[in-house]
Design a protein around this motif. Structure first.
Motif, short mmCIF file in Angstrom:
data_model
loop_
_atom_site.label_atom_id
_atom_site.label_comp_id
_atom_site.label_asym_id
_atom_site.label_seq_id
_atom_site.Cartn_x
_atom_site.Cartn_y
_atom_site.Cartn_z
N SER A 1 0.84 -1.19 0.00
CA SER A 1 0.00 0.00 0.00
C SER A 1 0.88 1.24 0.00
O SER A 1 1.82 1.34 0.79
N LEU A 2 0.59 2.18 -0.89
CA LEU A 2 1.33 3.44 -0.92
C LEU A 2 0.77 4.45 0.08
O LEU A 2 1.40 5.47 0.34
N ASP A 3 -0.40 4.16 0.64
CA ASP A 3 -1.02 5.06 1.61
C ASP A 3 -1.65 4.22 2.73
O ASP A 3 -2.87 4.16 2.87
N PRO A 4 -0.80 3.55 3.52
CA PRO A 4 -1.33 2.60 4.52
C PRO A 4 -2.02 3.31 5.69
O PRO A 4 -1.68 4.44 6.05
N LEU A 5 -2.99 2.62 6.26
CA LEU A 5 -3.62 3.09 7.47
C LEU A 5 -2.70 2.82 8.67
O LEU A 5 -1.70 2.10 8.55
N ARG A 6 -3.03 3.38 9.80
CA ARG A 6 -2.16 3.27 10.99
C ARG A 6 -1.93 1.82 11.41
O ARG A 6 -0.87 1.47 11.90
N ASP A 7 -2.95 0.98 11.26
CA ASP A 7 -2.84 -0.41 11.72
C ASP A 7 -2.33 -1.35 10.63
O ASP A 7 -2.27 -2.55 10.83
N GLU A 8 -1.93 -0.80 9.48
CA GLU A 8 -1.41 -1.62 8.40
C GLU A 8 0.12 -1.60 8.40
O GLU A 8 0.73 -0.62 8.87
N PRO A 9 0.76 -2.66 7.90
CA PRO A 9 2.23 -2.67 7.82
C PRO A 9 2.73 -1.51 6.97
O PRO A 9 2.15 -1.19 5.92
N ARG A 10 3.81 -0.88 7.42
CA ARG A 10 4.37 0.26 6.70
C ARG A 10 5.74 -0.14 6.13
O ARG A 10 6.68 -0.41 6.86
N TYR A 11 5.80 -0.17 4.82
CA TYR A 11 7.04 -0.47 4.14
C TYR A 11 7.67 0.80 3.55
O TYR A 11 8.76 0.75 2.99
N ILE A 12 6.97 1.91 3.70
CA ILE A 12 7.44 3.18 3.15
C ILE A 12 8.32 3.87 4.18
O ILE A 12 8.08 3.79 5.39
N ARG A 13 9.36 4.57 3.70
CA ARG A 13 10.17 5.35 4.63
C ARG A 13 10.52 6.70 4.01
O ARG A 13 10.60 6.85 2.80
N GLU A 14 10.71 7.68 4.90
CA GLU A 14 11.12 9.01 4.47
C GLU A 14 12.58 8.98 4.05
O GLU A 14 13.42 8.38 4.72
N ARG A 15 12.89 9.66 2.95
CA ARG A 15 14.26 9.70 2.45
C ARG A 15 15.09 10.82 3.07
O ARG A 15 16.31 10.80 3.01
N GLY A 16 14.44 11.83 3.64
CA GLY A 16 15.17 12.97 4.16
C GLY A 16 15.34 14.08 3.14
O GLY A 16 15.98 15.10 3.43
N ASP A 17 14.77 13.92 1.94
CA ASP A 17 14.87 14.96 0.92
C ASP A 17 13.50 15.42 0.46
O ASP A 17 13.35 16.03 -0.59
N GLY A 18 12.47 15.13 1.27
CA GLY A 18 11.13 15.54 0.91
C GLY A 18 10.34 14.47 0.17
O GLY A 18 9.15 14.65 -0.09
N TRP A 19 10.99 13.35 -0.17
CA TRP A 19 10.32 12.27 -0.90
C TRP A 19 10.22 11.03 -0.01
O TRP A 19 10.91 10.92 1.01
N MET A 20 9.38 10.09 -0.42
CA MET A 20 9.26 8.80 0.24
C MET A 20 9.75 7.73 -0.72
O MET A 20 9.81 7.93 -1.94
N GLU A 21 10.12 6.58 -0.15
CA GLU A 21 10.55 5.47 -0.99
C GLU A 21 10.03 4.16 -0.42
O GLU A 21 9.76 4.04 0.78
N ILE A 22 9.92 3.20 -1.32
CA ILE A 22 9.54 1.86 -0.91
C ILE A 22 10.36 0.88 -1.74
O ILE A 22 10.55 1.07 -2.95
#
Length: 296
Positions: A230-251
């Motif tokens: 999921s690119l937009d997970p809910l709070r109770d869903e597994p999160r595989y996305i992380r912040e890159r520190g440059d304003g973008w996200m990555e998975i």
């Protein structure tokens, strides 16, 4: 007795060049004599990729070739250079000097394309949401900066990697793909493939409680990996996305070991075909290949 008074400088230079950029920076902190050796042209020439001259010559930053080798190395670590008419970027992984490439949205095949009703090309200023990340160096001593800045800080790119990004206006299904030859990557290296994106804070629909398929295929070794996330997970869903520190996200889309020689290729795609749901608000910077962090 200090080792620099026993071994010739050329011998010390060879020894340091057989270590790593991180070890060379640590050696430079031991003494003035070690610093002189660790900063030599021959040491940093070894840490740069063998084809760095041709890569830089074909980029928008060819003036880098006039710099010293250590300056070139750290510039490539912290400032990705644009290649292939600005559609891809190249940089080095700061601890190892391994190659990193990102295929910008312009280098990807995005379907459907060509009509503003589906996808539009936006400038970085138009696609940037929120504040740019900052890092306060004012409280750092010179010694701390020498140790930390080259090796352990994040690479802040401040939205300036590519001049354009692809923004999703409205589609019923996603289909984007790209390909890169393994011969331009660092050999005998574990690589991971990352989808780099963000979602608009407003007017984003179609990604909550639904998954997209991330596909990586390495033809030479027959590897085929598919992940549903999921690119937009809910709070109770597994999160595989992380912040890159440059304003973008990555998975992470997948990983592979590059021992393919000169005739392999890596294909990757992002795919979703639940046509019952309209999708909006996805902004794509690109797909990045970089050495896999053992901690990730």
């Amino acid at each position: 007795m200090e080792i620099t008074s026993i071994l010739p400088e050329e011998c010390l230079c060879l020894i340091i060049s057989l270590t790593s950029p991180e070890d060379a920076c640590r050696s430079a902190m031991i003494s003035h004599a070690f610093r002189s050796v660790a900063n030599r042209y021959e040491v940093w020439e070894k840490f740069l990729p063998s084809d760095y001259r041709s890569i830089i010559s074909g980029s928008s930053s060819s003036s880098l070739l006039s710099l010293g080798k250590k300056d070139v190395y750290f510039h490539l670590c912290f400032h990705p250079i644009l290649i292939q008419n600005g559609t891809k970027s190249f940089q080095l992984e700061k601890k190892s000097g391994k190659k990193c490439y990102m295929m910008g949205a312009r280098a990807l095949s995005i379907i459907p394309e060509g009509t503003p009703a589906h996808w539009i090309w936006t400038s970085l200023q138009e696609s940037s949401d929120g504040e740019k990340p900052t890092f306060d160096f004012k409280r750092m001593t010179k010694r701390m900066a020498l140790l930390i800045f080259p090796l352990f800080t994040s690479c802040f790119e401040f939205f300036n990697r590519f001049p354009e990004t692809a923004e999703l206006k409205q589609v019923w299904w996603l289909n984007m793909r790209g390909e890169i030859e393994t011969k331009i990557l660092s050999s005998d290296t574990n690589y991971a493939v990352y989808f780099v994106f963000k979602l608009r804070k407003e007017h984003t629909t179609g990604f909550t409680q639904r998954t997209v398929g991330l596909h990586v295929h390495v033809d030479k070794i027959g590897l085929r990996e598919v992940r549903m996330v999921s690119l937009d997970p809910l709070r109770d869903e597994p999160r595989y996305i992380r912040e890159r520190g440059d304003g973008w996200m990555e998975i992470e889309m997948g990983a592979f070991f590059n021992n393919c020689g000169d005739d392999g290729s890596v294909e990757f795609s992002v795919w979703e075909a639940h046509t019952n749901y309209v999708k909006r608000g996805l902004i794509i910077e690109g797909i990045e290949l970089r050495p896999k962090d053992s901690a990730s």
